[in-house]
Design an enzyme around this catalytic site. Structure first.
Site, PDB file in Angstrom:
ATOM      1  N   ASP A 167      26.187  17.625  29.114  1.00 31.94           N
ATOM      2  CA  ASP A 167      24.822  18.028  29.463  1.00 31.94           C
ATOM      3  C   ASP A 167      24.398  17.723  30.900  1.00 31.94           C
ATOM      4  O   ASP A 167      23.198  17.808  31.199  1.00 31.94           O
ATOM      5  CB  ASP A 167      23.820  17.357  28.501  1.00 31.94           C
ATOM      6  CG  ASP A 167      23.933  17.893  27.073  1.00 31.94           C
ATOM      7  OD1 ASP A 167      24.308  19.068  26.897  1.00 31.94           O
ATOM      8  OD2 ASP A 167      23.649  17.131  26.126  1.00 31.94           O
ATOM      9  N   ASP A 197      25.907  25.097  22.077  1.00 33.89           N
ATOM     10  CA  ASP A 197      24.808  24.472  21.333  1.00 33.89           C
ATOM     11  C   ASP A 197      23.486  25.089  21.804  1.00 33.89           C
ATOM     12  O   ASP A 197      22.757  24.503  22.594  1.00 33.89           O
ATOM     13  CB  ASP A 197      24.818  22.960  21.569  1.00 33.89           C
ATOM     14  CG  ASP A 197      23.742  22.242  20.763  1.00 33.89           C
ATOM     15  OD1 ASP A 197      23.008  22.909  20.011  1.00 33.89           O
ATOM     16  OD2 ASP A 197      23.648  21.005  20.895  1.00 33.89           O
ATOM     17  N   PHE A 198      23.219  26.297  21.303  1.00 33.66           N
ATOM     18  CA  PHE A 198      21.955  26.960  21.642  1.00 33.66           C
ATOM     19  C   PHE A 198      20.950  26.828  20.499  1.00 33.66           C
ATOM     20  O   PHE A 198      19.849  27.361  20.592  1.00 33.66           O
ATOM     21  CB  PHE A 198      22.198  28.437  21.978  1.00 33.66           C
ATOM     22  CG  PHE A 198      22.947  28.649  23.270  1.00 33.66           C
ATOM     23  CD1 PHE A 198      22.904  27.700  24.283  1.00 33.66           C
ATOM     24  CD2 PHE A 198      23.699  29.793  23.473  1.00 33.66           C
ATOM     25  CE1 PHE A 198      23.588  27.894  25.475  1.00 33.66           C
ATOM     26  CE2 PHE A 198      24.385  29.996  24.656  1.00 33.66           C
ATOM     27  CZ  PHE A 198      24.336  29.053  25.652  1.00 33.66           C
ATOM     28  N   LYS A 199      21.336  26.186  19.424  1.00 30.12           N
ATOM     29  CA  LYS A 199      20.442  26.030  18.266  1.00 30.12           C
ATOM     30  C   LYS A 199      19.654  27.318  18.040  1.00 30.12           C
ATOM     31  O   LYS A 199      18.423  27.328  17.996  1.00 30.12           O
ATOM     32  CB  LYS A 199      19.518  24.819  18.439  1.00 30.12           C
ATOM     33  CG  LYS A 199      20.288  23.511  18.524  1.00 30.12           C
ATOM     34  CD  LYS A 199      19.378  22.294  18.538  1.00 30.12           C
ATOM     35  CE  LYS A 199      20.172  21.006  18.631  1.00 30.12           C
ATOM     36  NZ  LYS A 199      20.828  20.799  19.945  1.00 30.12           N
ATOM     37  N   ALA A 221      17.726  30.337  16.740  1.00 35.05           N
ATOM     38  CA  ALA A 221      16.715  30.268  15.664  1.00 35.05           C
ATOM     39  C   ALA A 221      15.780  31.472  15.735  1.00 35.05           C
ATOM     40  O   ALA A 221      14.585  31.329  15.964  1.00 35.05           O
ATOM     41  CB  ALA A 221      15.909  28.976  15.792  1.00 35.05           C
ATOM     42  N   SER A 258      19.147  14.172  14.736  1.00 35.22           N
ATOM     43  CA  SER A 258      19.463  12.742  14.811  1.00 35.22           C
ATOM     44  C   SER A 258      18.364  11.873  15.417  1.00 35.22           C
ATOM     45  O   SER A 258      18.386  10.661  15.255  1.00 35.22           O
ATOM     46  CB  SER A 258      20.736  12.555  15.644  1.00 35.22           C
ATOM     47  OG  SER A 258      20.570  13.131  16.927  1.00 35.22           O
ATOM     48  N   ALA A 294      24.145   6.795  22.992  1.00 32.90           N
ATOM     49  CA  ALA A 294      22.803   6.660  23.581  1.00 32.90           C
ATOM     50  C   ALA A 294      21.685   6.649  22.530  1.00 32.90           C
ATOM     51  O   ALA A 294      20.662   5.992  22.703  1.00 32.90           O
ATOM     52  CB  ALA A 294      22.561   7.784  24.585  1.00 32.90           C
TER      53      ALA A 294
END
Ligand code: 3DU
Length: 214
Positions: A9, A58-60, A62, A115, A172
């Site tokens: 990221d 990882d574009f989630k 939706a 998470s 983290a």
């Protein structure tokens, strides 16, 4: 062995390539999302493919099924081998991503429960369990479930059986690799590797901690 997936990221190409290069010998896949893509463009995917590792978007995703399909097509044309979508838009929206992924020989993962602390606000009370069942119904390849709440991930494992679980939150966010690695197919680690002064050594350390799938 549980896979180690690097959440890449950083927001510059230079940092991303430096970190990926250092971590590559120790990891099993690279996951990228909005931070890097919005900064450097979708073309960075083809550059990262040079490391020879699976690349997960990882574009989630939706949206409605048609828009999900259009997004997924762009993702796989860009060189990704996997896509992450949200489950709450419903099984038809998930199915649109699954179809494009499988047509391209790729995989589709569905976020079942997040998470971070706020992930407990909406995904619990049965929602995560319902999303896990959508994974079975749609033929998706697995779920994203929290390393920060192994007890929740254990419940979701009972629903999805042998489908895969990829689990963010190690490092983290406080998730303990020892507590989660035996439950899941892959742990996702971001800042604990890419913010390290020595990302290669950090990746090697998480690779040694991930344990075996039981
Ligand atoms: O907290 P880290 O820096 O290790 O990064 C975790 C990555 O996983 C990051 O890319 C984030 O967007 C993603 N993720 C979660 O952290 C939690 C989820 O439920 C789903 C994805």
């Amino acid at each position: 062995m549980t896979d180690l997936i690097l959440a890449l990221d950083p927001t510059t190409r230079t940092d991303a390539m430096r970190i990926a290069s250092a971590a590559a010998p120790h990891i099993d896949a690279i996951k990228i999302g909005y931070p890097l893509i919005l900064a450097e463009g979708l073309g960075i995917a083809k550059e990262l493919k040079a490391f020879g590792l699976p690349l997960i978007a990882d574009f989630k995703v939706a949206d409605i099924p048609n828009t999900n399909q259009l997004i997924a097509q762009q993702v796989f044309e860009a060189g990704f081998s996997g896509i992450i979508c949200h489950g709450f838009p419903g099984s038809d929206s998930v199915k649109a991503c699954v179809n494009v992924a499988h047509d391209n020989g790729g995989e589709c993962y569905v976020v079942a429960e997040m998470s971070h602390p706020g992930g407990a606000e909406f995904f619990q009370s049965g929602t995560a369990e319902r999303i896990a069942r959508v994974v079975i119904e749609t033929g998706a390849d697995g779920i994203i479930a929290p390393a920060t709440r192994p007890e929740r991930t254990r419940i979701l494992r009972e629903i999805i059986g042998t489908r895969k679980i990829l689990s963010p939150g190690v490092g983290a966010q406080g998730g303990d690799p020892d507590a989660i690695a035996g439950l899941v197919d892959g742990i996702i680690v971001g800042r604990a590797i890419y913010e390290s002064n020595d990302p290669g050594a950090a990746a090697a350390r998480y690779a040694s901690l991930r344990g075996k799938r039981t």
